[in-house]
Design a protein around this motif. Structure first.
Motif, PDB file in Angstrom:
ATOM      1  N   VAL A 182       0.842  -1.208   0.000  1.00  0.00           N
ATOM      2  CA  VAL A 182       0.000   0.000   0.000  1.00  0.00           C
ATOM      3  C   VAL A 182       0.873   1.253   0.000  1.00  0.00           C
ATOM      4  CG1 VAL A 182      -1.593   1.380   1.399  1.00  0.00           C
ATOM      5  CG2 VAL A 182      -2.012  -1.061   1.067  1.00  0.00           C
ATOM      6  N   PHE A 183       1.955   1.208   0.730  1.00  0.00           N
ATOM      7  CA  PHE A 183       2.777   2.402   0.903  1.00  0.00           C
ATOM      8  C   PHE A 183       3.711   2.655  -0.283  1.00  0.00           C
ATOM      9  CE2 PHE A 183       1.617   0.641   5.039  1.00  0.00           C
ATOM     10  CZ  PHE A 183       0.832   1.693   5.496  1.00  0.00           C
ATOM     11  N   ASP A 184       3.602   1.796  -1.293  1.00  0.00           N
ATOM     12  CA  ASP A 184       4.312   2.033  -2.548  1.00  0.00           C
ATOM     13  C   ASP A 184       3.403   2.669  -3.601  1.00  0.00           C
ATOM     14  OD1 ASP A 184       6.707   0.938  -1.609  1.00  0.00           O
ATOM     15  OD2 ASP A 184       6.045  -1.097  -2.077  1.00  0.00           O
ATOM     16  N   LEU A 185       2.140   2.893  -3.233  1.00  0.00           N
ATOM     17  CA  LEU A 185       1.172   3.483  -4.181  1.00  0.00           C
ATOM     18  C   LEU A 185       1.325   5.004  -4.138  1.00  0.00           C
ATOM     19  CD1 LEU A 185      -1.917   1.223  -3.332  1.00  0.00           C
ATOM     20  CD2 LEU A 185      -0.376   1.020  -5.287  1.00  0.00           C
ATOM     21  N   PHE A 186       2.303   5.496  -4.856  1.00  0.00           N
ATOM     22  CA  PHE A 186       2.701   6.901  -4.774  1.00  0.00           C
ATOM     23  C   PHE A 186       1.569   7.861  -5.118  1.00  0.00           C
ATOM     24  CE2 PHE A 186       4.454  10.742  -6.800  1.00  0.00           C
ATOM     25  CZ  PHE A 186       5.192  11.245  -5.742  1.00  0.00           C
ATOM     26  N   HIS A 187       0.655   7.462  -6.017  1.00  0.00           N
ATOM     27  CA  HIS A 187      -0.418   8.358  -6.473  1.00  0.00           C
ATOM     28  C   HIS A 187      -1.636   8.337  -5.542  1.00  0.00           C
ATOM     29  CE1 HIS A 187       1.608   9.202 -10.269  1.00  0.00           C
ATOM     30  NE2 HIS A 187       1.895   7.917 -10.331  1.00  0.00           N
ATOM     31  N   LEU A 188      -1.597   7.543  -4.487  1.00  0.00           N
ATOM     32  CA  LEU A 188      -2.742   7.406  -3.585  1.00  0.00           C
ATOM     33  C   LEU A 188      -3.072   8.746  -2.927  1.00  0.00           C
ATOM     34  CD1 LEU A 188      -4.473   4.912  -2.857  1.00  0.00           C
ATOM     35  CD2 LEU A 188      -3.201   4.770  -0.719  1.00  0.00           C
TER      36      LEU A 188
END
Length: 515
Positions: free
Chosen positions: A363-369
């Motif tokens: 989840v914490f690699d989803l930069f565009h979140l």
């Protein structure tokens, strides 16, 4: 909304014997979306001239002048059926007498647009039919004056209930039932497929689609988004606004609220709760309307953007991993979170109602979140700082974690929460850390919502870090924490609009509150 019986009711009034006797002149004009004002004038004049004495108007006069003359000198009832916009009403109104008439003339309008109530002295809001009336209408449409066979009555009532109170749906179903054998087995086949039979009907789709065609392109995206939720789902406007802003459909909370207001005014959704200031708090899309526009979403490839309620995201990832922007899961299934790392462009992730006890590290690699909501009673990891585009962080209790709402357990948000420069809404039922000791700590200048923080000490320095907050909710447990909470510093929050203080039993604050 469309298909709710406006025209049928207006026609019943128009043809009523008392109405016929009361108005010497009656005209029915169907306006529709693609009206031509000249055609409306000509149709109106032709109908009027057939009902008045010859010689009342001069053949040399313009159409508009003839209409004014006739309408000024006759008592009339004019029905403008299927009116869509204020501009249309303004165009047609040009031919009505500007002088006030006191002869009891009336104009009756049917419309899907609530904004046209402005022109009305008396407005009747059509409602959905109850189960009894629905069954009566279905019987009348299928059997006429004949009785319904007793063996079909129970299943017939179930079919009528499946029409969700919408007259057009009942008409569609009656058209399907009429040529069939009037047997229980034949009707059961219809009952099992009632929703799909209605929403796949060409007339039903056409009628519903007219309202959609009236929406601007930004509003169409917002409305299709609303239709992605499941049956009877009550949509909170505050949540919708955050989702739409994360998606880029709306730029501000106010902008999003206006979008909801416009969709509701066109009767594509209905209000279920009102805020104290008169705004819309929550709304709902009729089940059959939503089903129609789920089909529309598929036709327009909109399903590539949003995934709601899928059991296993791995299946979705095989097809849409490169295009999906929103994932909202209602299924209590921990496996539904697997495969998240494949959704590189994801902007919205809401997994409050899953059974996961921790968020996957992916989840914490989803930069565009931009929007993250979950319901786990756990500490937020320091990796949250990697989500530099995050606007909304919502830790909302699900059934498993609901006991933590007002618990005294110390579950902390990490120091790294202060490293999210775009964070606008922080909604958590866990503790917010005291502000960092470093004097260079960044302030959350964009933060507008902070709820619910426990035992917040309102130091002057803390108020400066959250200086633009508009909504603040705090819970205190005074019997355990013997501290001065410095609430007088709340006055430093000059933008504050809503303050909620929850004081648990035994708090030192109790008995000391002043007006």
């Amino acid at each position: 909304m469309g298909g709710i019986g406006k025209t049928t009711l207006a026609r019943a009034v128009f043809d009523d014997d008392q109405v016929v006797n009361h108005f010497p002149v009656r005209v029915w004009i169907t306006v529709s979306q693609n009206y031509q004002i000249e055609t409306v004038y000509e149709e109106l004049l032709l109908s009027l001239e057939n009902q008045i004495e010859k010689g009342l108007v001069n053949d040399c006069d313009t159409t508009e002048h003839k209409l004014r003359q006739i309408l000024m000198n006759n008592k009339y009832l004019i029905v403008l059926d299927d009116l869509w916009s204020k501009k249309t009403m303004e165009d047609i109104s040009k031919v009505f007498p500007k002088e006030e008439k006191s002869d009891g003339s009336w104009i009756l309008i049917t419309t899907r647009n609530d904004n046209l109530i402005f022109y009305s002295h008396n407005a009747h809001k059509m409602g959905l039919m109850d189960e009894h009336v629905s069954w009566s209408l279905l019987k009348q449409k299928v059997f006429g004056s004949k009785d319904c066979p007793s063996e079909s009555e129970k299943i017939g009532k179930d079919i009528a209930k499946g029409c969700k109170g919408m007259p057009l749906a009942i008409v569609v179903v009656a058209r399907i039932l009429s040529p069939r054998d009037q047997t229980q087995s034949s009707w059961e086949e219809v009952a099992q497929n009632i929703r799909s039979l209605i929403v796949e009907d060409a007339q039903f789709q056409s009628t519903m689609s007219l309202s959609y065609a009236e929406l601007s392109h930004p509003l169409r995206s917002c409305f299709l988004y609303m239709c992605g939720f499941h049956d009877d789902y009550e949509l909170r406007v505050s949540v919708l606004a955050k989702l739409w802003m994360a998606e880029g459909f709306a730029t501000t909370q106010y902008n999003a609220e206006q979008y909801v207001k416009e969709i509701v005014s066109k009767n594509l959704a209905s209000t279920t709760a009102i805020k104290s200031n008169g705004g819309i708090k929550s709304c709902i899309v009729h089940d059959l309307v939503r089903d129609v526009f789920k089909i529309k979403a598929l036709d327009e490839n909109y399903e590539r953007r949003i995934s709601i309620s899928h059991l296993d995201l791995r299946e979705v990832a095989r097809v849409y991993a490169s295009t999906l922007r929103t994932i909202i899961s209602f299924h209590r299934n921990e496996s539904s979170l697997r495969g998240l790392r494949k959704f590189k462009l994801l902007r919205v992730l809401d997994v409050v109602d899953t059974d996961a006890y921790a968020l996957p590290t992916s989840v914490f690699d989803l930069f565009h979140l931009r929007y993250l909501a979950f319901g786990c009673a756990m500490e937020v990891p320091s990796a949250i700082s990697k989500l530099q585009n995050l606007r909304s962080l919502i830790i909302r209790p699900n059934k498993r974690s609901r006991k933590y709402i007002y618990s005294r357990d110390e579950v902390y948000l990490p120091l790294e929460i202060w490293m999210l420069p775009l964070l606008t809404h922080l909604v958590s039922f866990f503790d917010l850390l005291a502000h960092p000791e470093e004097t260079t700590s960044p302030a959350l200048k964009m933060l507008l919502t902070l709820s619910v923080v426990k035992k917040l000490i309102c130091k002057e320095e803390m108020m400066k870090l959250i200086c633009n907050v508009k909504k603040l909710a705090i819970t205190y447990f005074g019997d355990r924490y013997q501290q001065d909470y410095q609430l007088h510093n709340l006055v430093l929050l000059s933008q504050l609009e809503k303050l909620t203080l929850v004081v648990k039993k035994g708090s030192l604050l109790q008995g000391k509150a002043k007006p």
